[in-house]
Motif scaffolding. Structure first.
Motif, PDB file in Angstrom:
ATOM      1  N   GLU A   1      -7.566   0.163   6.289  1.00  0.00           N
ATOM      2  CA  GLU A   1      -6.390   0.558   6.001  1.00  0.00           C
ATOM      3  C   GLU A   1      -5.573   0.119   4.764  1.00  0.00           C
ATOM      4  O   GLU A   1      -4.975   0.949   3.922  1.00  0.00           O
ATOM      5  N   THR A   2      -5.786  -0.961   4.505  1.00  0.00           N
ATOM      6  CA  THR A   2      -5.092  -1.741   3.257  1.00  0.00           C
ATOM      7  C   THR A   2      -5.993  -1.097   1.871  1.00  0.00           C
ATOM      8  O   THR A   2      -5.177  -0.791   0.854  1.00  0.00           O
ATOM      9  N   GLU A   3      -7.316  -1.193   2.000  1.00  0.00           N
ATOM     10  CA  GLU A   3      -8.196  -0.433   1.016  1.00  0.00           C
ATOM     11  C   GLU A   3      -7.641   0.906   0.590  1.00  0.00           C
ATOM     12  O   GLU A   3      -7.458   1.305  -0.533  1.00  0.00           O
ATOM     13  N   ALA A   4      -7.337   1.622   1.789  1.00  0.00           N
ATOM     14  CA  ALA A   4      -6.824   3.107   1.748  1.00  0.00           C
ATOM     15  C   ALA A   4      -5.551   3.212   0.959  1.00  0.00           C
ATOM     16  O   ALA A   4      -5.099   4.051   0.223  1.00  0.00           O
ATOM     17  N   LEU A   5      -4.644   2.071   1.280  1.00  0.00           N
ATOM     18  CA  LEU A   5      -3.355   2.146   0.831  1.00  0.00           C
ATOM     19  C   LEU A   5      -3.085   1.770  -0.727  1.00  0.00           C
ATOM     20  O   LEU A   5      -2.322   2.023  -1.396  1.00  0.00           O
ATOM     21  N   LEU A   6      -4.056   0.991  -1.422  1.00  0.00           N
ATOM     22  CA  LEU A   6      -4.069   0.712  -2.544  1.00  0.00           C
ATOM     23  C   LEU A   6      -3.878   1.821  -3.730  1.00  0.00           C
ATOM     24  O   LEU A   6      -3.041   1.441  -4.719  1.00  0.00           O
ATOM     25  N   PRO A   7      -4.867   2.730  -3.701  1.00  0.00           N
ATOM     26  CA  PRO A   7      -4.328   3.771  -4.576  1.00  0.00           C
ATOM     27  C   PRO A   7      -2.758   4.409  -4.697  1.00  0.00           C
ATOM     28  O   PRO A   7      -2.193   4.800  -5.483  1.00  0.00           O
ATOM     29  N   GLU A   8      -2.296   4.346  -3.368  1.00  0.00           N
ATOM     30  CA  GLU A   8      -0.961   4.841  -3.228  1.00  0.00           C
ATOM     31  C   GLU A   8       0.009   3.872  -3.728  1.00  0.00           C
ATOM     32  O   GLU A   8       0.973   4.049  -4.636  1.00  0.00           O
ATOM     33  N   LEU A   9      -0.390   2.605  -3.530  1.00  0.00           N
ATOM     34  CA  LEU A   9       0.471   1.457  -4.069  1.00  0.00           C
ATOM     35  C   LEU A   9       0.549   1.370  -5.645  1.00  0.00           C
ATOM     36  O   LEU A   9       1.269   1.467  -6.235  1.00  0.00           O
ATOM     37  N   PHE A  10      -0.667   1.545  -6.180  1.00  0.00           N
ATOM     38  CA  PHE A  10      -0.658   1.697  -7.639  1.00  0.00           C
ATOM     39  C   PHE A  10      -0.195   3.007  -8.336  1.00  0.00           C
ATOM     40  O   PHE A  10       0.175   3.201  -9.308  1.00  0.00           O
ATOM     41  N   GLY A  11      -0.445   4.193  -7.469  1.00  0.00           N
ATOM     42  CA  GLY A  11       0.328   5.281  -7.937  1.00  0.00           C
ATOM     43  C   GLY A  11       1.767   5.349  -7.986  1.00  0.00           C
ATOM     44  O   GLY A  11       2.455   5.723  -8.980  1.00  0.00           O
ATOM     45  N   GLY A  12       2.248   4.326  -7.000  1.00  0.00           N
ATOM     46  CA  GLY A  12       3.691   4.278  -6.901  1.00  0.00           C
ATOM     47  C   GLY A  12       4.178   3.257  -8.195  1.00  0.00           C
ATOM     48  O   GLY A  12       5.098   3.598  -8.682  1.00  0.00           O
ATOM     49  N   LEU A  13       3.395   2.212  -8.374  1.00  0.00           N
ATOM     50  CA  LEU A  13       3.642   1.415  -9.521  1.00  0.00           C
ATOM     51  C   LEU A  13       3.421   2.153 -11.002  1.00  0.00           C
ATOM     52  O   LEU A  13       4.218   2.072 -11.663  1.00  0.00           O
ATOM     53  N   GLY A  14       2.435   3.086 -10.951  1.00  0.00           N
ATOM     54  CA  GLY A  14       2.237   3.949 -12.047  1.00  0.00           C
ATOM     55  C   GLY A  14       3.613   4.767 -12.308  1.00  0.00           C
ATOM     56  O   GLY A  14       4.207   5.074 -13.476  1.00  0.00           O
ATOM     57  N   ILE A  15       4.367   5.299 -11.130  1.00  0.00           N
ATOM     58  CA  ILE A  15       5.396   6.093 -11.600  1.00  0.00           C
ATOM     59  C   ILE A  15       6.727   5.188 -12.033  1.00  0.00           C
ATOM     60  O   ILE A  15       7.370   5.501 -12.831  1.00  0.00           O
ATOM     61  N   ALA A  16       6.781   3.939 -11.426  1.00  0.00           N
ATOM     62  CA  ALA A  16       7.852   2.802 -11.760  1.00  0.00           C
ATOM     63  C   ALA A  16       7.403   2.508 -13.402  1.00  0.00           C
ATOM     64  O   ALA A  16       8.523   2.688 -13.759  1.00  0.00           O
TER      65      ALA A  16
END
Length: 150
Positions: free
Chosen positions: A104-119
């Motif tokens: 689940e954490t592995e699957a969340l990482l692209p979302e996390l880094f996508g959010g950081l990309g927006i920031a």
């Protein structure tokens, strides 16, 4: 991420999120930024998991402040999200050897880094509102700014 398939994806992503034109060197800078955060996220998650008596990092162990959660939701709604997720999932550097992410954490990482990309894209715009193609100085200031809060 810096390969031929990744550059156009991130060009569209940065243009969509902040009206910025990025090139191959900017995508390389973004990759370095994301790669640098992998260790930070992994170590913080590992420490949280250990404090809770676990060896495997669950999504709840990741340090995700409210503002980043909002950026992650924004990322999920972007037209470019599917392509960005695929590139990030394939290209993000693996965490240190003593860190184990749950599926689940592995699957969340692209979302996390996508959010950081927006920031980061918005920080680039905030650092120099008139820049359409950010230079090295703007990238340095924007990454420093994002790292201050993450």
């Amino acid at each position: 991420m810096a390969g031929p398939s990744g550059v156009p994806v991130f060009e569209r992503f940065f243009r969509s999120v902040a009206g910025l034109r990025v090139d191959r060197s900017d995508v390389k800078r973004f990759r370095e930024f994301v790669d640098g955060l992998v260790d930070d996220v992994a170590v913080a998650g590992r420490n949280s998991a250990r404090w809770n008596g676990r060896d495997v990092i669950a999504p709840m162990d990741l340090p995700i402040p409210k503002g980043l959660q909002e950026r992650m939701r924004e990322f999920d709604e972007l037209d470019e999200a599917t392509e960005v997720r695929a590139v990030l999932a394939a290209a993000v550097r693996r965490p240190p050897a003593d860190v184990t992410f749950s599926e689940e954490t592995e699957a969340l990482l692209p979302e996390l880094f996508g959010g950081l990309g927006i920031a980061l894209a918005r920080a680039l715009r905030a650092v120099d509102p008139d820049a359409s193609n950010p230079g090295t100085d703007q990238w340095q200031r924007a990454t420093d700014l994002v790292r201050q809060v993450y």
